[in-house]
Write a protein that holds these residues in place. Sequence first.
Motif, PDB file in Angstrom:
ATOM      1  N   VAL A 110       5.631 -36.758  96.520  1.00 57.74           N
ATOM      2  CA  VAL A 110       4.395 -36.895  95.748  1.00 57.74           C
ATOM      3  C   VAL A 110       4.748 -37.519  94.400  1.00 57.74           C
ATOM      4  O   VAL A 110       5.634 -37.026  93.694  1.00 57.74           O
ATOM      5  CB  VAL A 110       3.697 -35.536  95.526  1.00 57.74           C
ATOM      6  N   HIS A 126      -0.418 -42.743 100.692  1.00 59.28           N
ATOM      7  CA  HIS A 126      -1.805 -42.408 100.362  1.00 59.28           C
ATOM      8  C   HIS A 126      -2.106 -42.757  98.913  1.00 59.28           C
ATOM      9  O   HIS A 126      -1.427 -42.273  98.001  1.00 59.28           O
ATOM     10  CB  HIS A 126      -2.078 -40.919 100.570  1.00 59.28           C
ATOM     11  N   ALA A 159      -5.618 -38.393  97.736  1.00 63.41           N
ATOM     12  CA  ALA A 159      -5.251 -37.363  98.709  1.00 63.41           C
ATOM     13  C   ALA A 159      -6.413 -37.004  99.620  1.00 63.41           C
ATOM     14  O   ALA A 159      -7.556 -36.898  99.165  1.00 63.41           O
ATOM     15  CB  ALA A 159      -4.786 -36.107  97.969  1.00 63.41           C
ATOM     16  N   TYR A 164      -4.135 -34.024 105.910  1.00 56.50           N
ATOM     17  CA  TYR A 164      -3.001 -34.826 105.460  1.00 56.50           C
ATOM     18  C   TYR A 164      -1.902 -34.840 106.523  1.00 56.50           C
ATOM     19  O   TYR A 164      -1.341 -35.895 106.844  1.00 56.50           O
ATOM     20  CB  TYR A 164      -2.464 -34.252 104.147  1.00 56.50           C
ATOM     21  N   LEU A 196       2.614 -39.594  98.699  1.00 59.53           N
ATOM     22  CA  LEU A 196       1.250 -39.373  98.220  1.00 59.53           C
ATOM     23  C   LEU A 196       1.174 -39.731  96.748  1.00 59.53           C
ATOM     24  O   LEU A 196       1.956 -39.231  95.930  1.00 59.53           O
ATOM     25  CB  LEU A 196       0.860 -37.906  98.421  1.00 59.53           C
ATOM     26  N   PRO A 242      -1.661 -39.183  94.310  1.00 60.04           N
ATOM     27  CA  PRO A 242      -2.998 -38.618  94.108  1.00 60.04           C
ATOM     28  C   PRO A 242      -3.721 -39.292  92.949  1.00 60.04           C
ATOM     29  O   PRO A 242      -3.106 -39.863  92.043  1.00 60.04           O
ATOM     30  CB  PRO A 242      -2.725 -37.139  93.817  1.00 60.04           C
ATOM     31  N   ASP A 297     -10.033 -37.803  93.073  1.00 60.74           N
ATOM     32  CA  ASP A 297      -9.986 -37.241  94.428  1.00 60.74           C
ATOM     33  C   ASP A 297     -10.977 -36.099  94.627  1.00 60.74           C
ATOM     34  O   ASP A 297     -11.698 -36.056  95.629  1.00 60.74           O
ATOM     35  CB  ASP A 297      -8.568 -36.741  94.746  1.00 60.74           C
ATOM     36  N   GLU A 339       0.299 -30.814  96.129  1.00 67.66           N
ATOM     37  CA  GLU A 339       0.715 -31.851  95.185  1.00 67.66           C
ATOM     38  C   GLU A 339       1.635 -31.281  94.098  1.00 67.66           C
ATOM     39  O   GLU A 339       2.562 -31.955  93.644  1.00 67.66           O
ATOM     40  CB  GLU A 339      -0.516 -32.480  94.526  1.00 67.66           C
TER      41      GLU A 339
END
Length: 740
Positions: free
Chosen positions: A260, A355, A358, A365, A383, A385, A389, A490
């Motif tokens: 992440v 991604h 998220a 996911y 990811l 984020p 989101d 996350e």
Amino acid sequence: MTDTRADALEILRTLVGRDDAAFHEGQFEAIATLVDARKRALVVQRTGWGKSAVYFVATLLLRRQGAGPTILVSPLLALMRDQVAAAARAGVRAVSINSSNAHEWAEVLQKLRDDEVDVLLVSPERLNNPSFRDEQLPTLIARVGLLVVDEAHCISDWGHDFRPDYRRLRDLIAEMPAGVPVLATTATANSRVVTDVAEQVGVSTGSTTGGGVSTGSTTGGSTTGGGVSTGSTTGGSTTGGTEVVTIRGPLARASLRLGVLRLPDSRARLAWLLSHLDELPGSGIIYTLTVSAAEDTARMLREAGHPVRAYTGQTDTAEREESEGMLKRNEVKALVATSALGMGFDKPDLGFVLHLGAPSSPVAYYQQVGRAGRATANADVLLLPGVEDEAIWQYFATASMPSRHKAEAVLGALAAHGGTPLSTPALEARVDLKRSPLELLLKVLDVDGAVHRVTGGWVATGQPWAYDEDRYERIAAARLSEQQAMIEYERTSGCRMEFLQRALDDDTAVACGRCDNCTAAWYPSGVAEEAAAAAAASLDRVGVALEPRAQWPIGVASLGVDVRGNIPVGERLGAGRALARLTDLGWGGPLRDLFAIDAPDAPASATMMAACFRVLADWGWDERPAAVVSVPSRRHPLLVDSVARALAEAGRLPWLGSLDLVGGGPVGTPGGNSAYRLSSVWDRFAVGPALAEALAPFAGRPVLLVDDLADSRWTLTVAGRLLRRQGVAAVLPFALALRS
């Protein structure tokens, strides 16, 4: 080795094309459950485990014993295409009936009659198509040898991808002859979803009110009794269900390296992507949360020389199929996709999944990242984020929940029609719901038995129906909890794969030793200077088309608006422009802030007006507008007035003023369907005496019409029609934002 195992192993090796292939733990147990015991099985195994091998092998074994064809309920066209191709490799004669191959249906049905089909793939929606349901399905049910429900988590509205039509499978199972085995498969189900699916798969044959189910559990190849035992009471009596054997394995994906990377904004995320896309292994998928984000990101990457394509629910079917093939052949670096590219897409050597934003739950996911590394030792999953989101999650969570008021309105409209079918467009003129949520609500009511789809539309059944408020409140609370869990994923300092496994109630979860928390960040965090500049330029792009309405909505006359058919050419808007969509990655953010419910009305900023000037400079109209008129706004009068005056001043054009509001202006609330939106603004605007006098010198000339936010476009259409009737040659609409 038993005869069944030997025969099954022979078929498996043909399927995978390897003489040394062996069953994964649990595969043969599932096959034996179906073929030897003729029982029902629920298989919950990680992506790439080989769930399709179970039903293809079982199908051929059952066919050798004289059983009829397998019905395979599959949710996506992409999944169907892959499954048909995989079946052919094993000598399984598979065909599909879906919305994209209507020209083949007659041939498929003839093959079924001639017993030349081993597997028929259908979508859950097809099961409720009146002609298929009433003419073909009864014969198929009488002959079916095996029913397979793929991606079975869709049955459960506790799942991350609930589809109401899947609920109909409960009734289909209840109508099948006794002793027909049933297989349900999924890679993404927690314990609550497993229990819900097992209860429905375990419904007794010969009873559409079936209830309880006793599930066994198989892990690591050994069957153990126990599991879940439930009962269901209908009409005051308890009905026993049919045994369902649950075969559940560990969900860890050893090939995946999870990470992440939190970056401050969309600009930084896109700059990172521009800087490092080529460093990601092989080819892969870049997921976004919205259609516009997918299209904008793909455009930016292509302009930078990266071979990518956008893939969304709005992409043409033929283009989708072409893009899937290009990704499988490694002819593109990535598909930039929404969740439309998800379940069942099969590229065993997919090198990465990234991604931009998220998904709303760890379960969703896990399902998407499961596309990567199915047949490779290593694949990267990252990811990035976004701050937006949670707002997007909330929109989709509420959009899919039925409303008591809307449900009762639909039932009332159908009941008032006296048993004559009403089409979905006709219902739109009676219930203030847009097409997609209306269709979703009709499916829910159909599954609940309150409405029925027939040739020509929908009818009310007259059966009692009650809004299950407690259930929907529990589902809403569960989704909020899942959203919070995604935020925890996350931010966790623990193993990311272990976190995902525990989110799916996998009690075999242990630290993976590969993710960024188990080791160290395996991805770079910096961005190249030129990439940052390119991302900034891409996000600063302005101007989207505002397409004029060409037809009046069906059935609007029933709401007191006496128009129908095509809008007369002499009363239509011209092609227009907006600064951006609210969902855009760039200007979408500032515009969302501007139109937030609690945002104060204020004049547009100098920066925003500079962007608007660029939109007009790039417009390319056939004839430059001669004057500016504005639409009166109840929520943003200062904003609209400032934009209209500034555009007029910059273009050295006269601002002629605003139309008048009639009776307080438009009624109702934003959103809803076209018929209701048009009726809410019809006769709510007028060209007052002052504006009529100001317009007179501009007869036969174009006029720029300015508004703040365009959604259904009916406000602009009605206002433009009034101006055209004053002799204006063309009305060119401009709005700060399009809703989507």
